[in-house]
Design a protein around this motif. Structure first.
Motif, PDB file in Angstrom:
ATOM      1  N   SER A  14       9.746   9.550   8.686  1.00 35.55           N
ATOM      2  CA  SER A  14      10.516   8.364   9.051  1.00 35.55           C
ATOM      3  C   SER A  14      10.693   7.470   7.828  1.00 35.55           C
ATOM      4  N   THR A  15      11.851   6.873   7.714  1.00 38.70           N
ATOM      5  CA  THR A  15      12.063   5.904   6.630  1.00 38.70           C
ATOM      6  C   THR A  15      11.824   4.486   7.110  1.00 38.70           C
ATOM      7  N   THR A  16      11.684   4.294   8.434  1.00 36.88           N
ATOM      8  CA  THR A  16      11.530   2.945   8.973  1.00 36.88           C
ATOM      9  C   THR A  16      10.119   2.630   9.438  1.00 36.88           C
ATOM     10  N   GLY A  17       9.313   3.655   9.684  1.00 39.74           N
ATOM     11  CA  GLY A  17       7.955   3.445  10.169  1.00 39.74           C
ATOM     12  C   GLY A  17       6.971   3.210   9.042  1.00 39.74           C
ATOM     13  N   PRO A  18       5.674   3.147   9.373  1.00 41.90           N
ATOM     14  CA  PRO A  18       4.646   2.925   8.360  1.00 41.90           C
ATOM     15  C   PRO A  18       4.645   4.039   7.312  1.00 41.90           C
ATOM     16  N   GLN A  19       4.381   3.656   6.075  1.00 43.14           N
ATOM     17  CA  GLN A  19       4.412   4.574   4.941  1.00 43.14           C
ATOM     18  C   GLN A  19       3.089   4.531   4.193  1.00 43.14           C
ATOM     19  N   LEU A  20       2.712   5.662   3.626  1.00 38.20           N
ATOM     20  CA  LEU A  20       1.559   5.768   2.748  1.00 38.20           C
ATOM     21  C   LEU A  20       1.964   6.710   1.629  1.00 38.20           C
ATOM     22  N   SER A  21       1.567   6.395   0.398  1.00 40.70           N
ATOM     23  CA  SER A  21       1.921   7.255  -0.724  1.00 40.70           C
ATOM     24  C   SER A  21       0.708   7.596  -1.567  1.00 40.70           C
ATOM     25  N   PHE A  22       0.628   8.868  -1.958  1.00 36.46           N
ATOM     26  CA  PHE A  22      -0.286   9.270  -3.021  1.00 36.46           C
ATOM     27  C   PHE A  22       0.425   8.927  -4.317  1.00 36.46           C
ATOM     28  N   VAL A  23      -0.266   8.260  -5.229  1.00 32.18           N
ATOM     29  CA  VAL A  23       0.338   7.839  -6.493  1.00 32.18           C
ATOM     30  C   VAL A  23      -0.529   8.325  -7.653  1.00 32.18           C
ATOM     31  N   PRO A  24       0.076   8.489  -8.827  1.00 28.14           N
ATOM     32  CA  PRO A  24      -0.709   8.954  -9.986  1.00 28.14           C
ATOM     33  C   PRO A  24      -1.793   7.960 -10.327  1.00 28.14           C
ATOM     34  N   THR A  25      -2.881   8.400 -10.755  1.00 28.97           N
ATOM     35  CA  THR A  25      -3.439   9.738 -10.616  1.00 28.97           C
ATOM     36  C   THR A  25      -4.632   9.630  -9.681  1.00 28.97           C
ATOM     37  N   VAL A  28      -4.100   6.217  -3.795  1.00 34.80           N
ATOM     38  CA  VAL A  28      -3.138   5.936  -2.731  1.00 34.80           C
ATOM     39  C   VAL A  28      -2.695   4.491  -2.876  1.00 34.80           C
ATOM     40  N   ASP A  29      -1.513   4.186  -2.343  1.00 35.91           N
ATOM     41  CA  ASP A  29      -1.001   2.821  -2.471  1.00 35.91           C
ATOM     42  C   ASP A  29      -1.598   1.862  -1.457  1.00 35.91           C
ATOM     43  N   ASN A  30      -2.302   2.381  -0.445  1.00 33.79           N
ATOM     44  CA  ASN A  30      -2.931   1.536   0.560  1.00 33.79           C
ATOM     45  C   ASN A  30      -4.155   2.263   1.111  1.00 33.79           C
ATOM     46  N   ALA A  31      -5.345   1.824   0.741  1.00 31.34           N
ATOM     47  CA  ALA A  31      -6.572   2.510   1.136  1.00 31.34           C
ATOM     48  C   ALA A  31      -7.009   2.176   2.558  1.00 31.34           C
ATOM     49  N   ASP A  32      -6.392   1.165   3.179  1.00 36.47           N
ATOM     50  CA  ASP A  32      -6.770   0.725   4.520  1.00 36.47           C
ATOM     51  C   ASP A  32      -5.490   0.453   5.305  1.00 36.47           C
ATOM     52  N   VAL A  33      -5.030   1.469   6.036  1.00 35.85           N
ATOM     53  CA  VAL A  33      -3.753   1.409   6.748  1.00 35.85           C
ATOM     54  C   VAL A  33      -3.991   1.102   8.218  1.00 35.85           C
ATOM     55  N   THR A  34      -3.232   0.168   8.777  1.00 33.02           N
ATOM     56  CA  THR A  34      -3.267  -0.134  10.208  1.00 33.02           C
ATOM     57  C   THR A  34      -1.869   0.081  10.768  1.00 33.02           C
ATOM     58  N   ILE A  35      -1.795   0.888  11.838  1.00 34.70           N
ATOM     59  CA  ILE A  35      -0.523   1.163  12.496  1.00 34.70           C
ATOM     60  C   ILE A  35      -0.694   0.956  13.997  1.00 34.70           C
ATOM     61  N   GLU A  91     -12.238   7.110   8.967  1.00 34.43           N
ATOM     62  CA  GLU A  91     -12.147   7.302   7.529  1.00 34.43           C
ATOM     63  C   GLU A  91     -11.400   8.597   7.283  1.00 34.43           C
ATOM     64  N   TRP A  92     -10.776   8.693   6.108  1.00 35.21           N
ATOM     65  CA  TRP A  92     -10.135   9.940   5.726  1.00 35.21           C
ATOM     66  C   TRP A  92     -10.309  10.157   4.225  1.00 35.21           C
ATOM     67  N   PHE A  93     -10.076  11.401   3.800  1.00 32.13           N
ATOM     68  CA  PHE A  93     -10.264  11.777   2.406  1.00 32.13           C
ATOM     69  C   PHE A  93      -9.295  12.886   2.040  1.00 32.13           C
ATOM     70  N   ARG A 105      -9.310   4.402   5.018  1.00 30.08           N
ATOM     71  CA  ARG A 105      -9.385   4.140   6.450  1.00 30.08           C
ATOM     72  C   ARG A 105      -8.000   4.080   7.074  1.00 30.08           C
ATOM     73  N   LEU A 106      -7.891   4.673   8.257  1.00 30.62           N
ATOM     74  CA  LEU A 106      -6.693   4.593   9.091  1.00 30.62           C
ATOM     75  C   LEU A 106      -7.113   4.004  10.429  1.00 30.62           C
TER      76      LEU A 106
END
Length: 109
Positions: A14-25, A28-35, A91-93, A105-106
């Motif tokens: 989805s381009t409109t819902g919650p997003q998470l990205s793995f970024v170099p190196t 992640v761009d958000n270590a604690d995501v709430t949806i 938690e996730w890894f 965390r999610l």
């Protein structure tokens, strides 16, 4: 066992819902995501190496029957999306890089 080289797509990204990205190196761009329950979380791998989004911790993945999830390998430049349909906080890894990428965390409310 071998892991898939492309991620299973649990649902369409989805381009409109919650997003998470793995970024170099190895970040992640958000270590604690709430949806919200019912949201599709779209995970984009913007790093140069494959990663996973796996519930639990290194050496102790959380089983699917207990609210776990596992993206499989998300190759560089690809996406994985999953609709979360129940309340949970886990938690996730990254199974590929457990020593460097863990303790995220999610939360689904």
């Amino acid at each position: 066992s071998t892991r898939a080289t492309s991620p299973p797509i649990a649902t369409a990204p989805s381009t409109t819902g919650p997003q998470l990205s793995f970024v170099p190196t190895l970040m992640v761009d958000n270590a604690d995501v709430t949806i919200s329950v019912g949201d599709v979380l779209t995970v984009t791998n913007n790093d140069s190496m494959s990663h996973t989004m796996t519930a639990g911790g290194p050496g102790a993945p959380l089983p699917l029957a207990r609210g776990g999830f596992d993206s499989g390998n998300i190759a560089a430049g690809t996406q994985w999306a999953y609709r979360f349909c129940s309340v949970r906080s886990v938690e996730w890894f990254c199974m590929t890089h457990p020593a460097q990428m863990n303790g995220f965390r999610l939360t689904v409310e």
